[in-house]
Design a protein around this motif. Structure first.
Motif, PDB file in Angstrom:
ATOM      1  N   THR A 264      61.189   4.768   1.566  1.00  0.00           N
ATOM      2  CA  THR A 264      60.267   4.903   2.579  1.00  0.00           C
ATOM      3  C   THR A 264      59.079   4.964   1.954  1.00  0.00           C
ATOM      4  O   THR A 264      58.746   5.863   1.122  1.00  0.00           O
ATOM      5  CB  THR A 264      60.889   6.657   2.968  1.00  0.00           C
ATOM      6  OG1 THR A 264      62.239   6.520   3.689  1.00  0.00           O
ATOM      7  CG2 THR A 264      59.617   7.011   4.252  1.00  0.00           C
ATOM      8  N   LEU A 266      55.136   5.897   2.524  1.00  0.00           N
ATOM      9  CA  LEU A 266      54.424   6.839   3.036  1.00  0.00           C
ATOM     10  C   LEU A 266      52.778   6.376   2.932  1.00  0.00           C
ATOM     11  O   LEU A 266      52.555   6.577   1.887  1.00  0.00           O
ATOM     12  CB  LEU A 266      54.472   8.121   2.502  1.00  0.00           C
ATOM     13  CG  LEU A 266      53.886   9.361   3.444  1.00  0.00           C
ATOM     14  CD1 LEU A 266      54.543  10.903   3.484  1.00  0.00           C
ATOM     15  CD2 LEU A 266      52.325   9.414   2.967  1.00  0.00           C
ATOM     16  N   VAL A 276      58.031  13.879   5.451  1.00  0.00           N
ATOM     17  CA  VAL A 276      58.823  14.048   4.462  1.00  0.00           C
ATOM     18  C   VAL A 276      60.140  15.069   5.014  1.00  0.00           C
ATOM     19  O   VAL A 276      61.022  14.419   4.406  1.00  0.00           O
ATOM     20  CB  VAL A 276      58.072  15.099   3.552  1.00  0.00           C
ATOM     21  CG1 VAL A 276      58.826  15.616   2.602  1.00  0.00           C
ATOM     22  CG2 VAL A 276      57.094  14.302   2.949  1.00  0.00           C
ATOM     23  N   ALA A 279      62.115  12.033   6.023  1.00  0.00           N
ATOM     24  CA  ALA A 279      62.594  11.142   4.704  1.00  0.00           C
ATOM     25  C   ALA A 279      63.828  11.819   4.237  1.00  0.00           C
ATOM     26  O   ALA A 279      64.931  11.200   3.682  1.00  0.00           O
ATOM     27  CB  ALA A 279      61.523  11.196   3.846  1.00  0.00           C
ATOM     28  N   LEU A 297      61.300   7.882  -2.027  1.00  0.00           N
ATOM     29  CA  LEU A 297      59.944   8.117  -1.269  1.00  0.00           C
ATOM     30  C   LEU A 297      58.828   7.812  -1.965  1.00  0.00           C
ATOM     31  O   LEU A 297      58.447   8.418  -2.900  1.00  0.00           O
ATOM     32  CB  LEU A 297      60.046   9.726  -0.991  1.00  0.00           C
ATOM     33  CG  LEU A 297      58.819  10.218  -0.062  1.00  0.00           C
ATOM     34  CD1 LEU A 297      58.699   9.369   1.364  1.00  0.00           C
ATOM     35  CD2 LEU A 297      58.850  11.697   0.142  1.00  0.00           C
ATOM     36  N   ALA A 311      59.181  18.342   0.293  1.00  0.00           N
ATOM     37  CA  ALA A 311      60.226  17.929   0.245  1.00  0.00           C
ATOM     38  C   ALA A 311      61.288  19.098  -0.372  1.00  0.00           C
ATOM     39  O   ALA A 311      62.726  19.271   0.288  1.00  0.00           O
ATOM     40  CB  ALA A 311      60.384  16.949  -0.741  1.00  0.00           C
ATOM     41  N   LEU A 397      67.107  12.277  -3.508  1.00  0.00           N
ATOM     42  CA  LEU A 397      65.767  11.519  -3.397  1.00  0.00           C
ATOM     43  C   LEU A 397      64.846  11.731  -4.308  1.00  0.00           C
ATOM     44  O   LEU A 397      64.632  12.639  -5.100  1.00  0.00           O
ATOM     45  CB  LEU A 397      65.324  12.296  -1.824  1.00  0.00           C
ATOM     46  CG  LEU A 397      63.938  11.769  -1.479  1.00  0.00           C
ATOM     47  CD1 LEU A 397      63.993  10.409  -0.883  1.00  0.00           C
ATOM     48  CD2 LEU A 397      63.085  12.659  -0.571  1.00  0.00           C
ATOM     49  N   ILE A 399      61.088  10.867  -5.705  1.00  0.00           N
ATOM     50  CA  ILE A 399      59.547  10.475  -5.394  1.00  0.00           C
ATOM     51  C   ILE A 399      58.895   9.580  -6.400  1.00  0.00           C
ATOM     52  O   ILE A 399      58.884   9.777  -7.668  1.00  0.00           O
ATOM     53  CB  ILE A 399      58.744  11.831  -5.304  1.00  0.00           C
ATOM     54  CG1 ILE A 399      59.448  12.555  -4.235  1.00  0.00           C
ATOM     55  CG2 ILE A 399      57.299  11.651  -5.112  1.00  0.00           C
ATOM     56  CD1 ILE A 399      58.812  14.115  -4.003  1.00  0.00           C
TER      57      ILE A 399
END
Length: 484
Positions: A264, A266, A276, A279, A297, A311, A397, A399
């Motif tokens: 994803t 952003l 978020v 996501a 992300l 998140a 997930l 980042i």
């Protein structure tokens, strides 16, 4: 015929001793069985035959004999059968949803909508597409004909046991092929229920056949079989490579829907508070056991801390627990091996320098049994870390940060996969421009909705070929030209 599955409680057994060949429930050639374990309780809830190469031979022979008659049937007649299947799935929806939840761990609400609802929709859509398709047209002095290949061997995974069968079998049948199906040994019970439906709607004998068993035996036999014209496989990239190598011996058509490590993105003008939480939900869908789950992300470095807070809040609010309870959002993973594998991924990421935002590799405190993994968010992930480019297949997930748009696109593409992606921006045109640069088979723009007719499939090691809609039908049609 086997007794129809009617699960009404955790204590009921669902034990099958027959496979489905040539329109009949038939004893397998071996008495060996494969136990099915409920991931929420770690208890055996059923079993299916451990099929053999001889079972595959019999199924392929039945499919080959049935092919000419099924292919000659008018497309609207074939479509009518598929609509009956869709209607029967919908009638048995609550039962099928509970069954999928018990064998996969999918939260019951998601099972009703996606696991069962999408399966019925796929059969219905395949009927519409197959009925409307133009199978012949003139081009100058040639008559171009699209015709079925023959026998399709379908090998399906455990994460969406009904929907993945529908994606293959419905379109193969709509196109006029016959099918031999090998479901995952982890979650075969709902597929046996679907096969009961196939039998009840009166599909001609041999048009659809079911052989349960393991990949190294039944899957290998299907892929290698000289009378199987097409193999359609969904599963891990490594197993997909093995299937391709095996199928190459007979130069058959192979369609592969494999892994993903989907981002994803952003963009700096996107709204963190909106993006978020969505996501996080996209990463955790079906307990994170989705090949196209958006598990990365990719965010502006200047907004990293804001994203981490959002998140952590969204993941922390995710309700983990018994998947049969209506409020549960995250259930157990499908098996002990998958749970252990996901926990190892988390631990290795931390050892390689990732920052734990929330969750972790430790068992959830309030789940004394079941194959549960904490909803986890990791930050400061770089391309040097395994978790950045390896498929985890769990509620994790990661980042990653970028400094400019070119770097964002480079990060999005920095994996061996290319199955899916998402882009968010306040400027739709900007989001579309970035989406065009991402090497993936399907890209959401600002949360664009699901289209059941859109082609599904990936770039790079996410596979080849497409499923669903017209593209999904064409995967099962050969091309012939008559020079007139």
């Amino acid at each position: 015929m086997t007794t129809p599955i009617r699960p009404s409680g955790r204590g009921n057994g669902m034990h099958h001793r027959h496979i489905y060949l040539d329109g009949t429930w038939t004893a397998a050639t071996s008495s060996a069985v494969i136990d099915v374990v409920e991931p929420a309780t770690e208890k055996v809830i059923g079993s299916v035959p451990d099929g053999t190469r001889q079972d595959v031979d019999a199924a392929v022979d039945a499919a080959r004999r049935a092919f000419a008659g099924w292919a000659a049937l008018a497309a609207p007649r074939r479509a009518a059968y598929l609509r009956e299947v869709a209607e029967a799935i919908e009638r048995r929806g609550p039962e099928l949803a509970e069954l999928v939840t018990r064998e996969v761990g999918t939260p019951i609400g998601f099972a009703r909508i996606a696991q069962v609802g999408l399966a019925a929709l796929a059969f219905r859509t395949a009927a519409e597409v197959g009925e409307a398709f133009t199978y012949e047209h003139r081009q100058a002095r040639s008559l171009l004909i699209r015709e079925p290949f023959g026998v399709v061997g379908a090998i399906t995974p455990w994460n969406y046991p009904l929907y993945q069968v529908a994606a293959k079998a419905a379109y193969a049948l709509a196109a006029g092929n016959t099918v031999v199906l090998k479901p995952s040994e982890t979650a075969p019970l709902s597929v046996f229920a679907l096969t009961e439906i196939m039998d009840e709607v009166g599909l001609p004998a041999g048009v659809f056949n079911l052989v349960s068993g393991t990949g190294p035996v039944v899957g290998q036999a299907l892929a290698a079989h000289p009378d199987v014209d097409v193999i359609s496989f969904t599963g891990s990239t490594e197993v997909g490579k093995t299937v391709s190598r095996t199928a190459a011996g007979t130069v058959k058509r192979v369609g592969l829907e494999l892994g993903g490590k989907s981002p994803t993105v952003l963009l700096p003008d996107a709204e963190v508070g909106e993006v978020v939480p969505r996501a996080v939900a996209a990463a955790f869908v079906n307990n994170g056991q989705t090949c196209c789950a958006l598990t990365r992300l990719v965010v502006p470095r200047s907004r990293k801390e804001e994203v981490e807070r959002a998140a952590a809040k969204a993941a922390g609010a995710t309700r983990l627990g018994d998947p049969l309870l209506p409020g549960t959002q995250l259930g157990p993973l499908a098996c002990a091996g998958q749970r252990d594998r996901v926990r190892r991924h988390i631990q290795r990421a931390l050892e390689q320098g990732a920052t734990l935002v929330t969750g972790g590799a430790e068992p959830p405190e309030d789940q004394p049994y079941g194959y549960y993994v904490r909803p986890t968010v990791l930050s400061d992930v770089t391309t040097a870390m395994d978790i950045q480019h390896e498929e985890v297949f769990g509620p994790v997930l990661v980042i990653e940060c970028y400094d400019d748009e070119d770097e964002a696109v480079a990060l999005a593409n920095a994996t061996p996969y290319g199955l899916a992606a998402a882009v968010w921006s306040a400027d739709r045109d900007r989001a579309v421009a970035v989406a065009r640069r991402i090497r993936a088979g399907q890209v959401e723009v600002n949360g664009g909705g699901f289209n059941p007719r859109a082609p599904f499939g990936g770039y790079k090691q996410s596979g080849n070929g497409r499923e669903h809609g017209v593209f999904g039908l064409e995967e099962f049609l050969e091309v012939k030209s008559l020079q007139l």
